[in-house]
Structures are given as C-alpha cells and as structure tokens.
Design an enzyme around this catalytic site. Structure first.
Site, PDB file in Angstrom:
ATOM      1  N   LYS A 111       0.803  -1.216   0.000  1.00 44.89           N
ATOM      2  CA  LYS A 111       0.000   0.000   0.000  1.00 44.89           C
ATOM      3  C   LYS A 111       0.839   1.271   0.000  1.00 44.89           C
ATOM      4  O   LYS A 111       0.374   2.331  -0.435  1.00 44.89           O
ATOM      5  CB  LYS A 111      -0.941   0.005   1.207  1.00 44.89           C
ATOM      6  CG  LYS A 111      -2.060  -1.023   1.106  1.00 44.89           C
ATOM      7  CD  LYS A 111      -3.033  -0.903   2.261  1.00 44.89           C
ATOM      8  CE  LYS A 111      -4.186  -1.878   2.120  1.00 44.89           C
ATOM      9  NZ  LYS A 111      -5.172  -1.761   3.208  1.00 44.89           N
ATOM     10  N   LYS A 192     -10.830 -11.148  -9.103  1.00 41.79           N
ATOM     11  CA  LYS A 192     -11.972 -11.165  -8.191  1.00 41.79           C
ATOM     12  C   LYS A 192     -12.732  -9.845  -8.270  1.00 41.79           C
ATOM     13  O   LYS A 192     -12.165  -8.796  -8.583  1.00 41.79           O
ATOM     14  CB  LYS A 192     -11.515 -11.435  -6.759  1.00 41.79           C
ATOM     15  CG  LYS A 192     -10.734 -10.322  -6.101  1.00 41.79           C
ATOM     16  CD  LYS A 192     -10.375 -10.707  -4.661  1.00 41.79           C
ATOM     17  CE  LYS A 192      -9.629  -9.572  -3.957  1.00 41.79           C
ATOM     18  NZ  LYS A 192      -9.301  -9.918  -2.555  1.00 41.79           N
ATOM     19  N   LYS A 195     -14.664  -3.477  -5.417  1.00 44.12           N
ATOM     20  CA  LYS A 195     -15.224  -2.130  -5.554  1.00 44.12           C
ATOM     21  C   LYS A 195     -14.191  -1.151  -6.093  1.00 44.12           C
ATOM     22  O   LYS A 195     -14.518  -0.169  -6.746  1.00 44.12           O
ATOM     23  CB  LYS A 195     -15.743  -1.646  -4.208  1.00 44.12           C
ATOM     24  CG  LYS A 195     -16.429  -0.289  -4.265  1.00 44.12           C
ATOM     25  CD  LYS A 195     -17.026   0.072  -2.931  1.00 44.12           C
ATOM     26  CE  LYS A 195     -17.648   1.464  -2.992  1.00 44.12           C
ATOM     27  NZ  LYS A 195     -16.649   2.521  -3.104  1.00 44.12           N
TER      28      LYS A 195
END
Length: 329
Positions: A111, A192, A195
């Site tokens: 991240k 997969k 969102k």
C-alpha cells in the site's frame, strides 16, 4: 460458544462478492458463535479519505450489515471509534511491538509503494487490528489469506505481552472458513470482484437497482464457443456466471450447468440477472426501511457500543494494572 471478531471497512457500498464470501456466513453463524462485528472507521483513516464522507460511509456500511441479516439482539455490531479502548490498547501494544516486525508487513509494503505520502497510521495499522481483537478476549478470528500475517502479529503481541507482564491477554487462533462463491469481475473474470476495480461495470453492488444489475450481467464478458459448462481455467466468464447463478438461486453449480446445457450464453445471462435481482430484493427493501428510520440505526449502534464496552473495559482494566499504569482515584 467461541467468541469471534470480524472488522469491515466502511466503504459505504458492498458488492456481491463481499456478501457471498463473508457476510452471508456471519448471518448464518449468529446462533453458533458469540460474534462481534465492527465497522472499522479508524482503519479507514490510514489512507487518504474525505472527512465529510467518512461518517456517512460508516453508517451506510452498518445499515448494509443490518439489511443483510445481522441481528443486534444476537450479534454485537458497533463502530470502532465509539469504543475508546481500541485506541488506548493500540498505544500499549505499540510499546510491545517492534519497528522491525511492522516494517516487514506485506500489506504495508504494497500500500505504501509509489505513494507520495505514507501515514504513520498505515504503518501502525496491524497494531490497531491487534487491539481490535485482543480487547475482547476473542477465541477465534476468521481470516482470509491477505490477513493471515496481521493475525499472526496479534498472536505474537499477546504472547509477548503475557510473557512480560503476566497472563493477561487471550491468545486468539486463526480460522480459515470455507469461502462462498468465488465471484469474479464481470468484465475481467480472471480477477476477483472488487469495488476498487477500474471496471465499475464488472462489479455488482448490493444496492444496484434491478435494471443496473440486469445490464451489468447481460454485458458480462463470456468466452469463445457457445457451450455452457463450468471450466474456470478454460471458460472463466461462463464459469463466473454459473457461480453467481448457483449462489443466488440456491442451487449447485453442477445443476446450473446441467440446466443450461445447449442453451447458449444469452439465456444463462438472463437467468443469472433475474436470480440476482430476486436474491437481493429483501436486502434492498430492508435497507430502504432503515434509511427511512435513521434514529433506529443510531440506537442499534449505540447499543452495540455499550455491549462492546462492557467486554472491553474489564479487559483494559486488567491491562492497565498489568503494565503499571496509575489508576484514577
């Protein structure tokens, strides 16, 4: 019953993969587990976000859980920031954790890569997650592969704390529950459903109107040929539609495959769309009821915070005594 803890990020939206993969299991296990579910709004602050949206996203996420069937009479549902033990315990655990082990966390590396600004909160995210768990004398934590390393850190910190300060914290064990339907992106069926995907047309949100659900499924990417059969490697698009149809209609993939043998992709897409629309209708209706009664949502979350505090405060009292903090008179 074993006590379990699960946290969910307050995105404000939830897609079909989230629901089938985790939330549906939470609902089904409410009478089998002493369950605690938390909307982790403090975790959401570790990366860039819009302050004006955070509270609303938190409320919407809680409403989705309630609409999905989480029963506040059988399950503790609350918002992370409403129970201050989470932040207090994080500081105590920070003094037990090492810089080196946090630096090795895989998710932090992923991240923070190529980011102009990396918050200390993102670095400390796993310690806050450990506090979420250890504050409640949790027996089990259901985790996916992406959270396995964080759960191992929580266990290590509990063991280290107990070794240094005496037997104070319950050391949780990881459980790896069977995953529900492995729903893939409708536009990229090898990935997969997510969102955050760059293809919003590939993601079925739980609150998508029926016409939007139908359009997304009818526009789903399929495969060469016309035969309807379940072969994820060879025919990922069709296999994804069969998984979605089976999950939404309560049948098996094998039965769905047999029902559409020789039918072609168009009929499969139409049936999958109809099944998903009907499957989500009760959830969407319940969500609308909750949206019309915001005071009830507030009441439920307040009740959940009170129940959570009733567990966490005695644990925190043990911790304060163990580490030598001067008690208030």
């Amino acid at each position: 019953m074993a006590r379990v803890f699960s946290g969910i990020q307050p995105t404000g939206d939830m897609h079909l993969g989230n629901y089938l993969g985790a939330v549906q299991r939470w609902v089904a296990e409410q009478d089998e587990r002493d369950a605690i579910h938390c909307v982790v709004d403090l975790h959401a602050m570790t990366v860039a976000y819009e302050p004006a949206e955070l509270a609303e996203r938190t409320r919407r996420t809680a409403m989705l859980l309630l609409a999905a069937g989480i029963d506040p009479e059988r399950t503790i549902l609350f918002v992370q920031s409403h129970v201050r033990v989470h932040t207090e315990l994080t500081w105590v655990l920070n003094c037990v954790a090492s810089f080196g082990e946090l630096r090795r966390m895989t998710q932090f590396k992923e991240k923070s890569e190529a980011q102009d600004f990396v918050s200390a909160g993102l670095f400390d995210y796993p310690v806050l997650m450990a506090a979420d768990i250890l504050a409640y004398d949790v027996d089990e934590v259901p985790v996916g592969e992406d959270q396995r390393q964080h759960l191992e850190l929580a266990r290590d910190l509990a063991i280290r704390f107990n070794h240094r300060f005496g037997d104070t914290l319950v050391v949780p064990r990881a459980t790896f529950p069977s995953v529900g339907a492995r729903v893939k992106d409708l536009q990229n069926p090898t990935a997969k459903m997510s969102k955050s995907s760059e293809s919003p047309q590939g993601t079925l949100l739980l609150l998508d109107p029926p016409q939007v659900i139908t359009k997304k499924i009818k526009s789903a990417v399929t495969d060469s040929g016309t035969d309807v059969r379940y072969a994820p490697e060879e025919k990922p698009g069709v296999s994804n539609l069969l998984e979605i149809l089976a999950a939404a209609s309560g049948t098996t993939i094998e039965q769905a495959e047999a029902d559409f043998a020789g039918s072609g992709y168009g009929k499969l897409k139409t049936s999958a769309a109809e099944a998903v629309v009907e499957y989500l209708r009760p959830l969407q209706d319940r969500y609308e009821e909750l949206a019309r009664d915001p005071s009830e949502v507030t009441r439920v979350l307040e009740l959940g915070a009170e129940k959570a505090e009733a567990i966490a405060e005695p644990v925190m009292a043990r911790i304060r005594a163990a580490v030598g903090l001067l008690p208030r008179s």
